[in-house]
Scaffold this active site. Structure first.
Site, PDB file in Angstrom:
ATOM      1  N   CYS A   8       0.862  -1.187   0.000  1.00 14.08           N
ATOM      2  CA  CYS A   8       0.000   0.000   0.000  1.00 14.08           C
ATOM      3  C   CYS A   8       0.897   1.236   0.000  1.00 14.08           C
ATOM      4  O   CYS A   8       2.085   1.136  -0.330  1.00 14.08           O
ATOM      5  CB  CYS A   8      -0.974  -0.026   1.175  1.00 14.08           C
ATOM      6  N   ASN A  11       2.242   1.451   4.379  1.00 11.45           N
ATOM      7  CA  ASN A  11       2.574   0.194   5.065  1.00 11.45           C
ATOM      8  C   ASN A  11       2.285   0.255   6.569  1.00 11.45           C
ATOM      9  O   ASN A  11       2.980  -0.385   7.372  1.00 11.45           O
ATOM     10  CB  ASN A  11       4.036  -0.215   4.794  1.00 11.45           C
ATOM     11  N   CYS A  13      -1.437   0.658   7.391  1.00 10.37           N
ATOM     12  CA  CYS A  13      -2.868   0.295   7.485  1.00 10.37           C
ATOM     13  C   CYS A  13      -3.198  -0.917   6.613  1.00 10.37           C
ATOM     14  O   CYS A  13      -3.253  -2.047   7.095  1.00 10.37           O
ATOM     15  CB  CYS A  13      -3.772   1.456   7.072  1.00 10.37           C
ATOM     16  N   ARG A  14      -3.428  -0.671   5.308  1.00 10.21           N
ATOM     17  CA  ARG A  14      -4.000  -1.702   4.447  1.00 10.21           C
ATOM     18  C   ARG A  14      -3.102  -2.920   4.250  1.00 10.21           C
ATOM     19  O   ARG A  14      -3.553  -4.060   4.413  1.00 10.21           O
ATOM     20  CB  ARG A  14      -4.373  -1.103   3.080  1.00 10.21           C
ATOM     21  N   SER A  15      -1.830  -2.694   3.874  1.00  9.78           N
ATOM     22  CA  SER A  15      -0.994  -3.869   3.561  1.00  9.78           C
ATOM     23  C   SER A  15      -0.595  -4.683   4.793  1.00  9.78           C
ATOM     24  O   SER A  15      -0.566  -5.916   4.703  1.00  9.78           O
ATOM     25  CB  SER A  15       0.214  -3.499   2.691  1.00  9.78           C
ATOM     26  N   ASP A 122      -9.626   2.720   1.166  1.00 12.86           N
ATOM     27  CA  ASP A 122      -8.527   3.349   1.910  1.00 12.86           C
ATOM     28  C   ASP A 122      -9.090   4.000   3.175  1.00 12.86           C
ATOM     29  O   ASP A 122      -9.856   4.959   3.098  1.00 12.86           O
ATOM     30  CB  ASP A 122      -7.854   4.398   1.015  1.00 12.86           C
TER      31      ASP A 122
HETATM   32  P1  4NP Z   1      -1.773   2.833   4.174  1.00 19.33           P
HETATM   33  O1  4NP Z   1      -2.401   4.182   4.785  1.00 19.33           O
HETATM   34  O2  4NP Z   1      -1.193   3.203   2.816  1.00 19.33           O
HETATM   35  O3  4NP Z   1      -2.945   1.914   4.059  1.00 19.33           O
HETATM   36  O4  4NP Z   1      -0.720   2.365   5.148  1.00 19.33           O
HETATM   37  C1  4NP Z   1      -1.767   5.420   4.742  1.00 19.33           C
HETATM   38  C2  4NP Z   1      -0.716   5.675   5.593  1.00 19.33           C
HETATM   39  C3  4NP Z   1      -0.095   6.905   5.568  1.00 19.33           C
HETATM   40  C4  4NP Z   1      -0.538   7.878   4.682  1.00 19.33           C
HETATM   41  C5  4NP Z   1      -1.569   7.609   3.815  1.00 19.33           C
HETATM   42  C6  4NP Z   1      -2.190   6.365   3.837  1.00 19.33           C
HETATM   43  N1  4NP Z   1       0.085   9.145   4.666  1.00 19.33           N
HETATM   44  O5  4NP Z   1      -0.344  10.003   3.872  1.00 19.33           O
HETATM   45  O6  4NP Z   1       1.043   9.351   5.422  1.00 19.33           O
END
Ligand code: 4NP
Length: 152
Positions: A8, A11, A13-15, A122
């Site tokens: 993702c 790294n 949340c989703r992944s 997301d």
């Molecule tokens: P992830 O979520 O890609 O599912 O881990 C996010 C984590 C951080 C950010 C965006 C999405 N960010 O903008 O820092």
């Protein structure tokens, strides 16, 4: 051995949710010894950080736990994995930019294996971690079924 990397943006949340959910699935099916399962971010924004607490809380509500430290995807990670499973179209674009358009045959959106191909929701802006959990479970189940029909 099948090497699977979930990817993702951050790294956190989703992944990592996908990594922990898919590991649990293959363990429950007695297939864990056949897999190496990891996760990465396309960015270094969150490098070194643990799973985002609301994501951890969502997993715990479903009886799942796992430790994880965020790391950024590199080209050798793509080369060394058999399946790169990204969460959304932006991740797909970013991974293909990293590879210079190569290795497209092993890079898939996780929910492309489902009966309703889509991005994993997301939660970063929606805060709806349950919806993300639902999409990831659907994607992981469908991916495992795909493996069973093809190479397992
Ligand atoms: P992830 O979520 O890609 O599912 O881990 C996010 C984590 C951080 C950010 C965006 C999405 N960010 O903008 O820092």
């Amino acid at each position: 051995m099948i090497n699977v990397a979930f990817v993702c943006l951050g790294n956190i949340c989703r992944s990592p949710m996908a990594e922990i959910i898919f590991r649990d699935m293959v363990e429950k099916e007695g297939l864990a010894s056949g897999f190496v399962i990891t996760s990465f971010g396309t960015s270094d924004y969150e490098e070194g950080n643990p799973i985002y607490p609301p994501a951890q809380k969502c997993l715990a509500a479903h009886g799942l736990n796992g430790k994880h430290t965020a790391r950024c995807l590199s080209l050798p990670d793509v080369i060394n994995n058999d399946y790169i499973l990204v969460m959304d179209s932006e991740n797909l674009f970013d991974v293909l930019r990293l590879t210079g358009g190569k290795f497209g045959e092993k890079i898939f959106k996780l929910c492309s294996f489902t009966t309703s191909p889509r991005d994993v929701a997301d939660p970063w802006y929606t805060r709806d971690f349950e919806r993300t959990y639902f999409d990831v479970v659907d994607g992981c189940k469908s991916f495992l079924n795909y493996l069973k029909k093809t190479i397992l």
